[in-house]
Design a protein around this motif. Structure first.
Motif, short mmCIF file in Angstrom:
data_model
loop_
_atom_site.label_atom_id
_atom_site.label_comp_id
_atom_site.label_asym_id
_atom_site.label_seq_id
_atom_site.Cartn_x
_atom_site.Cartn_y
_atom_site.Cartn_z
N HIS A 141 0.70 -1.07 -0.12
CA HIS A 141 0.36 -0.04 0.42
C HIS A 141 1.04 1.41 -0.59
O HIS A 141 1.51 1.50 0.83
N GLU A 146 0.89 15.15 -1.29
CA GLU A 146 0.31 15.48 -2.51
C GLU A 146 0.62 16.69 -3.52
O GLU A 146 1.99 16.55 -2.93
N ASP A 147 0.35 17.25 -4.68
CA ASP A 147 1.37 17.40 -5.34
C ASP A 147 2.38 18.18 -4.84
O ASP A 147 3.45 19.27 -5.40
N PRO A 167 -0.73 7.24 -9.73
CA PRO A 167 -2.30 7.94 -9.20
C PRO A 167 -3.03 6.72 -8.91
O PRO A 167 -3.68 8.40 -7.74
N ARG A 168 -2.36 6.27 -8.34
CA ARG A 168 -3.45 4.89 -7.11
C ARG A 168 -2.90 5.04 -5.37
O ARG A 168 -3.29 4.60 -4.42
N ALA A 169 -1.60 6.13 -5.44
CA ALA A 169 -1.04 5.72 -4.10
C ALA A 169 -1.84 6.85 -3.26
O ALA A 169 -2.48 7.71 -3.74
N ILE A 170 -2.04 6.67 -1.85
CA ILE A 170 -2.95 7.52 -1.45
C ILE A 170 -2.55 8.69 -0.84
O ILE A 170 -0.87 8.47 -0.94
N ILE A 171 -2.73 9.28 -0.18
CA ILE A 171 -2.67 10.65 -0.26
C ILE A 171 -3.14 11.45 0.54
O ILE A 171 -3.36 11.60 1.39
N GLN A 172 -1.87 11.45 1.68
CA GLN A 172 -2.04 12.72 2.89
C GLN A 172 -1.80 13.87 2.55
O GLN A 172 -0.68 13.90 1.99
N SER A 173 -1.71 14.88 3.40
CA SER A 173 -1.58 16.44 3.41
C SER A 173 -0.29 16.26 3.78
O SER A 173 -0.36 18.06 4.26
N ALA A 177 0.55 13.27 9.00
CA ALA A 177 -0.19 12.01 8.31
C ALA A 177 -0.21 10.89 7.73
O ALA A 177 -0.94 9.63 8.08
N LEU A 181 -1.04 7.63 9.25
CA LEU A 181 -1.17 6.01 8.92
C LEU A 181 -0.29 5.02 7.88
O LEU A 181 -0.51 3.20 8.42
N ASN A 185 -0.71 0.46 9.60
CA ASN A 185 -0.89 -0.18 8.17
C ASN A 185 0.17 -1.07 8.25
O ASN A 185 1.31 -0.77 7.60
N MET B 240 -5.12 14.34 12.55
CA MET B 240 -4.74 13.80 11.34
C MET B 240 -3.02 13.64 11.30
O MET B 240 -2.38 12.64 10.87
N MET C 131 -8.87 -2.95 7.34
CA MET C 131 -8.33 -3.01 6.93
C MET C 131 -7.68 -4.42 7.42
O MET C 131 -7.37 -5.45 6.36
N GLY C 221 -8.93 8.39 1.18
CA GLY C 221 -7.78 7.97 0.84
C GLY C 221 -6.94 8.82 -0.66
O GLY C 221 -5.93 8.72 -0.35
N ALA C 223 -6.39 8.72 -3.42
CA ALA C 223 -5.99 9.12 -4.98
C ALA C 223 -6.74 9.08 -6.52
O ALA C 223 -7.93 8.96 -6.55
N TYR C 247 -2.34 25.70 -2.74
CA TYR C 247 -1.33 25.70 -3.34
C TYR C 247 -1.63 26.17 -4.72
O TYR C 247 -0.60 26.07 -5.94
#
Lengths: 269, 278, 283
Positions: A141, A146-147, A167-173, A177, A181, A185, B240, C131, C221, C223, C247
């Protein structure tokens, strides 16, 4: 009843009117990288304790957010954990410290060491199972930022070498965070600021890259190859209270605080 | 296969009872969990100290003040304009295409996601108008967000006042303004107050529209042009990032209690004031 | 004096109304002014049907986010609406008075819980549960649908209950007098008669799910890719804005406003439908 309402209203109005005026607060606003944020916050606290102590407001939001806010005049100083892009080169910048980039896994993951190419393969979704890199037979996983994250840009520069993060990666800000996660996991992988690895209530494991353990010493002596500069960015050459704070950060006193927290010295030393 | 009506009755009622009870269970699970983990951390120092070390230590005093100030600014701006608009639409205009269009627009805007208001607030108030990240920018954004709701609920309350009240007032020689003040307003005030209380609850709990207009600083705000962090934003960041679960729960518990006080307490206050007024 | 007060008050109301309406118009105009040029530049088809969202590389397809919003909302409706209807019937028909006086405030309490608290609770309980028992990373469509399903309960329950209570008593009394059981009465008389109100409630609940941001950001998530299963992480239109508005600049920022326009239009359609059904009464 009527006069009571009137007095409350007028009191509120007076309070609001007297509250107007930025001059009262006389503070410096710093915004940007979530990697730099905790250190800037620490420096701000120390700075406030000094005899001429001034208030410094620190915000997160990510490196690109900080740079944009400096451009827009919303923030005085932008924090960035990546190098400035071409269209940002007109801004004034100074390196305040160096920070390692840690690849983190859940402590129960048997994998301890990966090559840069393996990490690239994982994040490009070419490697999808831990067994392909010497671990258990479980799907990987992937967690990314983020970008607008400087940490992500640094990661892309240092590890991805042109390939795109899936693009399937889970994004956290934020660093925190991502760390949260990963700590929950067992099949996950993430990248965060080296200084953040031990911050938090549940542990994560920073793996070695091509044999070199993820420590500040190894970043300083060059054996751990993943590191980036922490930058302070301003719209123009800093002056006044902004300059004073930056001077403090670059001074031996300020740098001492940063070194104490696990960073590596900046441009000043 | 046809079931006996008694059997289908039993099955249906069992399902319905199960559904209702599971909702109660979920509610209790959420509330009890947060309050149980959070209440122990609410102490006098928690309420009066400002956060230190990214929120790991200290209290949440600055966020409490931030929440109250931002909500206060929002309410003080939105309420007069909202109620005034409602009265104008209900009392001074006839039912035309235009008024119906305005009503539809207010209803739609009331349903627009708060993040869109946040995006607007950031782009317009913070950047274009150069107000910067501040209580004022956050309050204005929230004011715009709750304005449609206040217009809608106030107008509904006003329209619910029986026409006979107005006619009686007119037949006694009252003018429009007198009619509104003495006949319509007292009857509609409860509905109007409910709408305001609802909106206040929304302001206090709001995160999306606030965190990029009011800022995230931990310091106590010194003016309405200063940035601040609200309790909801503080809780979001603490939770978070895993900075301090204890303080996160404490903040969440306080937030829930505050919303509870606003809804229940304010309603009771309005009821009492109404009873006294009559 | 009276005349002066009269004129003044009328004028004040007019100014207040004009200002409010201008403010509301301002938001709409602002969003469209910022968003439409983007759509013109990138192309509506590329925007709505492009499956790659990568602003750094100049790709602005929001199809994954539209899919994300749609699937997560559908899941929330699937979970929340049946339960909400049961609760509405429970409140209106089945609960004894003492329980009703407990249940109704309970629903109000549920409505008052801040969305970040819902998201957090989901992160602490629902995500690990998924999970450990269903596989996957836990964050994703299923987690978001469950939490959103809970969050829309108060909206759907309260409006449905009002619709049921608004029915003339003769409907129910007539049916019972004819020998129908309670459940048969509910099923064949009450629910069909309250149908338009219930449909309006459902639509408003869906609107609430579409617009939720904070709770979803914490557990979905994020994504930006088309999901392959309900255990996959996904991104919604609202979370896309929430993640990137900090941003985004230039074309990227305009793309977020364009996403706002899409949300605007979706909500408008939902609202218009709800109003249509509220106005339609079967009695």
């Amino acid at each position: 009843m009527r006069s009571k309402r009137l007095t409350i209203l007028s009191a509120a109005l007076i309070m609001l009117l007297s509250a107007c005026g930025r001059e009262n607060s006389a503070s410096v606003i710093i915004a940007g990288s979530t990697s730099v944020h905790p250190y800037a916050e620490l420096l701000a606290e120390e700075y406030y304790r000094l005899p001429h102590g001034m208030m410094v407001d620190v915000q997160g939001g990510g490196s690109s957010a900080g740079i944009m806010q400096v451009e827009n005049g919303i923030a005085d100083i932008g924090m960035s954990s990546r190098s400035l892009k071409e269209n940002e080169q007109h801004l004034w910048q100074i390196e305040i410290a160096k920070d390692g980039l840690a690849i983190i896994l859940h402590p129960s993951n048997s994998v301890d060491n990966l090559t840069k190419d393996q990490i690239r393969g994982i994040y490009a979704a070419e490697i999808t199972n831990w067994s392909q890199v010497g671990g258990a037979d479980k799907a990987i996983h992937i967690i990314a930022r983020e970008d607008g994250s400087g940490t992500r840009s640094a990661f892309e520069e240092l590890v991805m070498a042109g390939s795109r993060i899936t693009p399937r990666a889970i994004i956290q800000s934020s660093n925190g965070a991502v760390r949260q996660l990963v700590s929950g996991n067992p099949s996950s992988i993430g990248f965060i600021s080296l200084g953040m690895v031990d911050e938090g209530e549940k542990p994560v494991k920073a793996i070695a890259i091509e044999g070199a353990a993820a420590t500040a010493e190894n970043v300083a002596n060059g054996s751990y190859g993943l590191f980036r500069s922490f930058l302070f960015v301003t719209k123009a050459e800093p002056e006044g209270s902004v300059k004073e704070f930056i001077d403090y950060v670059l001074s031996p006193d300020g740098q001492r605080h940063l070194l104490h927290e696990g960073l590596i010295g900046g441009a000043a030393g | 296969m046809r079931m006996k009506p008694q059997t289908s009755e039993k099955i249906a009622k069992t399902l319905i009872w199960t559904a209702a009870l599971s909702v109660l269970v979920v509610l209790v699970a959420i509330l009890v969990y947060i309050l149980l983990k959070g209440l122990p951390h609410i102490s006098w120092s928690f309420l009066t100290e400002i956060p230190r070390s990214m929120g790991r230590e200290g209290g949440i005093a600055s966020t409490i003040v931030g929440t109250l100030l931002v909500s206060f600014v929002a309410i003080i701006i939105a309420v007069p304009f909202g109620i005034g608009t409602a009265f104008y639409l209900a009392e001074y205009t006839r039912e035309t295409m235009v008024t119906r269009f305005i009503r539809f627009s207010a209803e739609s805007l009331a349903a627009i996601p708060s993040i869109v208001y946040g995006l607007f607030g950031l782009s317009f108030f913070v950047i274009s108008l150069h107000i910067g990240l501040s209580i004022l920018a956050g309050g204005l954004t929230l004011a715009f967000m709750i304005l449609p709701t206040i217009i809608r609920t106030s107008e509904e309350a006003i329209l619910a006042v029986p026409q006979s009240y107005r006619e009686t007032s007119f037949s006694l020689g009252g003018t429009k303004w007198q009619t509104i003040r003495k006949s319509v307003l007292p009857s509609a005030i409860q509905g109007i107050a409910n709408g305001i209380i609802l909106s206040l609850g929304r302001c206090v709990a709001e995160t999306a529209a606030v965190f990029l207009t009011a800022g995230m600083t931990l310091h106590m705000a010194t003016s309405i042009l200063a940035p601040t962090r609200t309790m909801a934003v503080h809780f979001y960041l603490l939770a978070m990032e895993g900075i301090s679960m204890d303080n996160a729960y404490g903040t969440a518990a306080l937030l829930i209690i505050l919303v509870f006080i606003i809804n229940v307490g304010a309603n009771a206050f309005v009821n009492k004031a109404m009873a006294k007024g009559k | 004096m009276r005349k002066f007060k009269e004129n003044l008050s009328g004028r004040i109301f007019f100014i207040l109304a004009l200002s409010s309406i201008s403010a509301l118009a301002l938001i709409t105009v602002f969003i469209f002014i910022k968003g439409v040029p983007f759509i013109a530049e990138v192309g509506l088809f590329n925007f709505l049907f492009g499956s790659s969202w990568a602003p750094d590389h100049g790709e602005y397809g929001i199809l994954p986010m539209i899919a994300g919003t749609f699937i997560v909302t559908f899941g929330a409706a699937l979970i929340g609406i049946p339960i909400a209807l049961c609760c509405a019937v429970f409140l209106a028909e089945i609960a004894p008075a003492w329980l009703r006086n407990l249940f109704r405030p309970a629903i109000q309490l549920l409505a008052g819980i801040p969305s970040v608290v819902y998201g957090f609770w989901g992160l602490v309980f629902i995500v690990p549960f998924i999970m450990n028992h269903f596989g996957g990373p836990g964050v994703g469509i299923l987690a978001a649908s469950i939490i959103l399903g809970i969050m829309i309960l108060p909206t759907v329950i309260s409006i449905s209950e009002v619709s049921i209570l608004a029915l003339p008593r003769q409907y129910k009394e007539g049916a019972l007098a004819l020998g129908l059981t309670h459940w048969q009465t509910i099923r064949s008389v009450i629910l069909p008669s309250a149908k338009s109100g219930i449909v309006a409630a459902v639509i408003l609940g869906i609107g609430r799910a579409v617009g939720e941001t904070m709770a979803v950001i914490m557990i979905v998530g994020n994504a930006p890719a088309m999901p392959r299963s309900i255990l996959d992480p996904v991104r919604t239109l609202t979370t896309n804005i929430g993640l990137e508005m900090n941003y985004a600049s230039g074309l990227h920022e305009k793309a977020l406003f364009a996403t706002g326009i899409v949300l605007f239009i979706i909500i408008m359609i939902l609202n218009a439908s709800a109003q249509y059904f509220t106005r339609k009464r079967s009695f």
